[in-house]
Design a protein around this motif. Structure first.
Motif, PDB file in Angstrom:
ATOM      1  N   TYR A  27     -11.432  -2.162  -6.676  1.00  8.50           N
ATOM      2  CA  TYR A  27     -11.738  -3.251  -5.758  1.00  8.50           C
ATOM      3  C   TYR A  27     -13.245  -3.470  -5.689  1.00  8.50           C
ATOM      4  O   TYR A  27     -14.024  -2.511  -5.670  1.00  8.50           O
ATOM      5  CB  TYR A  27     -11.189  -2.964  -4.356  1.00  8.50           C
ATOM      6  N   ARG A  28     -13.640  -4.718  -5.620  1.00  5.50           N
ATOM      7  CA  ARG A  28     -15.050  -5.077  -5.586  1.00  5.50           C
ATOM      8  C   ARG A  28     -15.770  -4.490  -4.382  1.00  5.50           C
ATOM      9  O   ARG A  28     -16.944  -4.165  -4.446  1.00  5.50           O
ATOM     10  CB  ARG A  28     -15.169  -6.601  -5.592  1.00  5.50           C
ATOM     11  N   ASP A  79     -15.234  -1.587  -3.019  1.00  4.93           N
ATOM     12  CA  ASP A  79     -15.327  -0.124  -3.043  1.00  4.93           C
ATOM     13  C   ASP A  79     -16.783   0.305  -3.192  1.00  4.93           C
ATOM     14  O   ASP A  79     -17.524  -0.248  -4.008  1.00  4.93           O
ATOM     15  CB  ASP A  79     -14.500   0.450  -4.194  1.00  4.93           C
ATOM     16  N   THR A 124     -11.317   2.262  -1.375  1.00  5.24           N
ATOM     17  CA  THR A 124      -9.903   1.960  -1.197  1.00  5.24           C
ATOM     18  C   THR A 124      -9.033   3.004  -1.874  1.00  5.24           C
ATOM     19  O   THR A 124      -9.322   3.423  -2.996  1.00  5.24           O
ATOM     20  CB  THR A 124      -9.582   0.584  -1.809  1.00  5.24           C
ATOM     21  N   ASP A 142      -2.233  -6.239  -0.666  1.00  5.26           N
ATOM     22  CA  ASP A 142      -3.682  -6.291  -0.456  1.00  5.26           C
ATOM     23  C   ASP A 142      -4.239  -4.874  -0.593  1.00  5.26           C
ATOM     24  O   ASP A 142      -3.573  -4.004  -1.146  1.00  5.26           O
ATOM     25  CB  ASP A 142      -4.015  -6.903   0.906  1.00  5.26           C
ATOM     26  N   ARG A 143      -5.427  -4.631  -0.057  1.00  5.45           N
ATOM     27  CA  ARG A 143      -6.043  -3.308  -0.180  1.00  5.45           C
ATOM     28  C   ARG A 143      -5.309  -2.253   0.645  1.00  5.45           C
ATOM     29  O   ARG A 143      -5.516  -1.066   0.439  1.00  5.45           O
ATOM     30  CB  ARG A 143      -7.506  -3.354   0.282  1.00  5.45           C
TER      31      ARG A 143
END
Length: 151
Positions: free
Chosen positions: A86-87, A89, A112, A120-121
């Motif tokens: 994830y961007r 993180d 995450t 989602d996350r």
């Protein structure tokens, strides 16, 4: 491109690259070493700063080997420095809830933990501290457990 503009364009591109590299480095603070940390739960609304007691496993902390496999995968990625799924993180965790020991500035960073089947996350995270400690939350920061890497 004219010869007059070329040095200006190169300077702008270099300045942007340096700024992005600095922002990336500040957001990806990784501790150089991971000292052994005792297992302690941190669930109060205001945890005291400073060293915490070191009760054994099963007394409020969580053994690293008892975490879900996805959390163990996240910890391994953190140790390697990524790449992360994830961007967001590695961003600074501000501890607004005050459930972790009070620390200055960008001390904590969050990562995450993939939740199978979530669209989602999800709610699961590993939060790292600047001294190498790791905290596990499975309820999106409502509670934390200090991860004991010794077991």
């Amino acid at each position: 491109m004219t010869n007059r503009l070329r040095p200006i364009v190169v300077a702008v591109v270099l300045a942007v690259a340096v700024a992005l590299a600095a922002a990336y480095a500040m957001g990806r603070h990784q501790p150089a070493a991971r000292p052994a940390v005792g297992a302690t739960a941190v669930t109060s609304t205001r945890a005291a700063a400073g060293p915490s007691p070191k009760p054994g496993p099963g007394q409020g902390g969580v053994c690293r080997t008892r975490l879900p496999s996805q959390a163990q995968d996240t910890i391994a990625l953190i140790a390697k420095g990524g790449p992360f799924p994830y961007r967001s993180d590695g961003i600074v965790f501000d501890n607004r809830e005050g459930r972790l020991p009070k620390q200055p500035g960008a001390y904590y960073h969050e990562y995450t933990v993939v939740t199978p089947g979530a669209g989602d996350r999800g709610a699961r995270r590993i939060v790292t501290g600047g001294a190498g400690e790791e905290y596990w939350t499975q309820d999106h920061y409502a509670s934390f457990q200090l991860v004991d890497p010794r077991c």
